[in-house]
Design a protein around this motif. Structure first.
Motif, PDB file in Angstrom:
ATOM      1  N   ASP A  80       0.838  -1.204   0.000  1.00  0.00           N
ATOM      2  CA  ASP A  80       0.000   0.000   0.000  1.00  0.00           C
ATOM      3  C   ASP A  80       0.871   1.251   0.000  1.00  0.00           C
ATOM      4  O   ASP A  80       0.616   2.206  -0.738  1.00  0.00           O
ATOM      5  CB  ASP A  80      -0.919   0.035   1.225  1.00  0.00           C
ATOM      6  CG  ASP A  80      -1.905  -1.113   1.272  1.00  0.00           C
ATOM      7  OD1 ASP A  80      -2.250  -1.648   0.198  1.00  0.00           O
ATOM      8  OD2 ASP A  80      -2.325  -1.477   2.383  1.00  0.00           O
ATOM      9  N   GLU A  81       1.887   1.256   0.844  1.00  0.00           N
ATOM     10  CA  GLU A  81       2.757   2.431   0.946  1.00  0.00           C
ATOM     11  C   GLU A  81       3.658   2.582  -0.278  1.00  0.00           C
ATOM     12  O   GLU A  81       3.891   3.696  -0.742  1.00  0.00           O
ATOM     13  CB  GLU A  81       3.590   2.383   2.231  1.00  0.00           C
ATOM     14  CG  GLU A  81       2.767   2.585   3.490  1.00  0.00           C
ATOM     15  CD  GLU A  81       1.993   3.901   3.519  1.00  0.00           C
ATOM     16  OE1 GLU A  81       2.464   4.909   2.944  1.00  0.00           O
ATOM     17  OE2 GLU A  81       0.907   3.924   4.118  1.00  0.00           O
ATOM     18  N   ILE A  82       4.152   1.473  -0.808  1.00  0.00           N
ATOM     19  CA  ILE A  82       4.982   1.559  -2.017  1.00  0.00           C
ATOM     20  C   ILE A  82       4.170   2.179  -3.151  1.00  0.00           C
ATOM     21  O   ILE A  82       4.637   3.087  -3.842  1.00  0.00           O
ATOM     22  CB  ILE A  82       5.551   0.177  -2.408  1.00  0.00           C
ATOM     23  CG1 ILE A  82       6.631  -0.241  -1.401  1.00  0.00           C
ATOM     24  CG2 ILE A  82       6.121   0.202  -3.826  1.00  0.00           C
ATOM     25  CD1 ILE A  82       7.135  -1.671  -1.579  1.00  0.00           C
ATOM     26  N   SER A  83       2.937   1.737  -3.330  1.00  0.00           N
ATOM     27  CA  SER A  83       2.075   2.299  -4.385  1.00  0.00           C
ATOM     28  C   SER A  83       1.834   3.785  -4.169  1.00  0.00           C
ATOM     29  O   SER A  83       1.887   4.579  -5.113  1.00  0.00           O
ATOM     30  CB  SER A  83       0.729   1.575  -4.421  1.00  0.00           C
ATOM     31  OG  SER A  83       0.891   0.250  -4.808  1.00  0.00           O
ATOM     32  N   LEU A 119       5.067  -3.064   9.125  1.00  0.00           N
ATOM     33  CA  LEU A 119       4.101  -3.428   8.084  1.00  0.00           C
ATOM     34  C   LEU A 119       4.509  -4.735   7.410  1.00  0.00           C
ATOM     35  O   LEU A 119       5.680  -4.934   7.097  1.00  0.00           O
ATOM     36  CB  LEU A 119       4.016  -2.335   7.014  1.00  0.00           C
ATOM     37  CG  LEU A 119       3.335  -1.040   7.406  1.00  0.00           C
ATOM     38  CD1 LEU A 119       3.390  -0.055   6.237  1.00  0.00           C
ATOM     39  CD2 LEU A 119       1.904  -1.281   7.828  1.00  0.00           C
ATOM     40  N   PRO A 120       3.550  -5.615   7.171  1.00  0.00           N
ATOM     41  CA  PRO A 120       3.887  -6.847   6.450  1.00  0.00           C
ATOM     42  C   PRO A 120       4.284  -6.542   5.012  1.00  0.00           C
ATOM     43  O   PRO A 120       3.773  -5.606   4.406  1.00  0.00           O
ATOM     44  CB  PRO A 120       2.604  -7.665   6.507  1.00  0.00           C
ATOM     45  CG  PRO A 120       1.527  -6.729   6.883  1.00  0.00           C
ATOM     46  CD  PRO A 120       2.150  -5.549   7.548  1.00  0.00           C
ATOM     47  N   SER A 121       5.190  -7.336   4.479  1.00  0.00           N
ATOM     48  CA  SER A 121       5.646  -7.143   3.100  1.00  0.00           C
ATOM     49  C   SER A 121       4.678  -7.722   2.085  1.00  0.00           C
ATOM     50  O   SER A 121       4.631  -7.273   0.953  1.00  0.00           O
ATOM     51  CB  SER A 121       7.024  -7.779   2.906  1.00  0.00           C
ATOM     52  OG  SER A 121       7.974  -7.090   3.673  1.00  0.00           O
ATOM     53  N   ALA A 136       1.126 -12.880   7.976  1.00  0.00           N
ATOM     54  CA  ALA A 136       1.720 -11.598   7.599  1.00  0.00           C
ATOM     55  C   ALA A 136       2.060 -10.754   8.824  1.00  0.00           C
ATOM     56  O   ALA A 136       3.066 -10.073   8.857  1.00  0.00           O
ATOM     57  CB  ALA A 136       0.783 -10.836   6.672  1.00  0.00           C
ATOM     58  N   HIS A 137       1.237 -10.772   9.822  1.00  0.00           N
ATOM     59  CA  HIS A 137       1.444  -9.955  11.025  1.00  0.00           C
ATOM     60  C   HIS A 137       2.019 -10.747  12.189  1.00  0.00           C
ATOM     61  O   HIS A 137       2.166 -10.218  13.283  1.00  0.00           O
ATOM     62  CB  HIS A 137       0.122  -9.322  11.464  1.00  0.00           C
ATOM     63  CG  HIS A 137      -0.333  -8.221  10.587  1.00  0.00           C
ATOM     64  ND1 HIS A 137       0.118  -6.936  10.719  1.00  0.00           N
ATOM     65  CD2 HIS A 137      -1.199  -8.206   9.545  1.00  0.00           C
ATOM     66  CE1 HIS A 137      -0.462  -6.165   9.811  1.00  0.00           C
ATOM     67  NE2 HIS A 137      -1.254  -6.915   9.085  1.00  0.00           N
ATOM     68  N   ARG A 138       2.291 -12.020  11.955  1.00  0.00           N
ATOM     69  CA  ARG A 138       2.799 -12.906  12.999  1.00  0.00           C
ATOM     70  C   ARG A 138       1.838 -12.975  14.187  1.00  0.00           C
ATOM     71  O   ARG A 138       2.229 -12.934  15.348  1.00  0.00           O
ATOM     72  CB  ARG A 138       4.196 -12.480  13.442  1.00  0.00           C
ATOM     73  CG  ARG A 138       5.226 -12.642  12.346  1.00  0.00           C
ATOM     74  CD  ARG A 138       6.584 -12.110  12.780  1.00  0.00           C
ATOM     75  NE  ARG A 138       7.603 -12.336  11.796  1.00  0.00           N
ATOM     76  CZ  ARG A 138       7.796 -11.585  10.719  1.00  0.00           C
ATOM     77  NH1 ARG A 138       7.022 -10.573  10.485  1.00  0.00           N
ATOM     78  NH2 ARG A 138       8.769 -11.851   9.879  1.00  0.00           N
TER      79      ARG A 138
END
Length: 171
Positions: A80-83, A119-121, A136-138
């Motif tokens: 989400d953040e990369i986008s 944040l999960p990858s 994803a969040h362990r």
């Protein structure tokens, strides 16, 4: 950008001064719409970043705490953040502090804000099972949840026994 904005035309976007940040996207618990909160100094590139998060919400790629509206949910992930940062870069490359779109990576974003470090990858969305979200969040729960439309029209994550999962809302 037009495709994303076309999707959010039906929502009630609000441009308001941000508190303590250049900008953020939140879920308005009273209007049940997405608010895009930006300061005047954030500019059009910052708006593009936050509008990307609004679009992600509309597509079920991110969620918000339905009580506070500000806290991001379990679907908020690094993709989400990369986008959002890449959209921001395309509008104004100087606003991100990198010289190339390819420099907007997982490690770059994790270095921007301590909240991004956890944040999960992997990409999560409203169709992700709780198992995937847990991995994803362990998290420790193993119940599989699916998105379900509640009586008020809001999607919630529920298991097959109709137990509401968390306090988060997705469009």
């Amino acid at each position: 950008m037009a495709k994303g904005l076309d999707c959010i035309n039906g929502t009630s976007e609000t441009l308001a001064p941000a508190s303590g940040a250049d900008g953020f996207t939140s879920y308005n618990t009273q209007t049940k719409a997405i608010d895009i909160n930006i300061s005047q100094s954030y500019g059009i590139a910052g708006f593009a970043h936050e509008a990307t998060h609004a679009y992600q919400f509309e597509k079920g790629e991110t969620d918000f705490n339905r009580t506070t509206g500000v806290d991001r949910g379990f679907l908020h992930d690094m993709t989400d953040e990369i986008s959002a940062y890449r959209r921001q870069f395309v509008i104004n490359s100087k606003s991100t502090g990198v010289s190339s779109l390819s420099n907007i990576t997982d490690s770059y974003i994790r270095g921007l804000n301590t909240a991004y470090k956890t944040l999960p990858s992997m990409s999560l969305n409203q169709n992700s099972t709780l198992h995937t979200i847990n991995v994803a969040h362990r998290l420790t729960s193993g119940i599989i949840y699916i998105p379900n439309l509640g009586n008020d029209g809001i999607k919630r994550y529920i298991d097959v026994k109709s137990t509401t999962f968390s306090n988060y809302v997705s469009h």
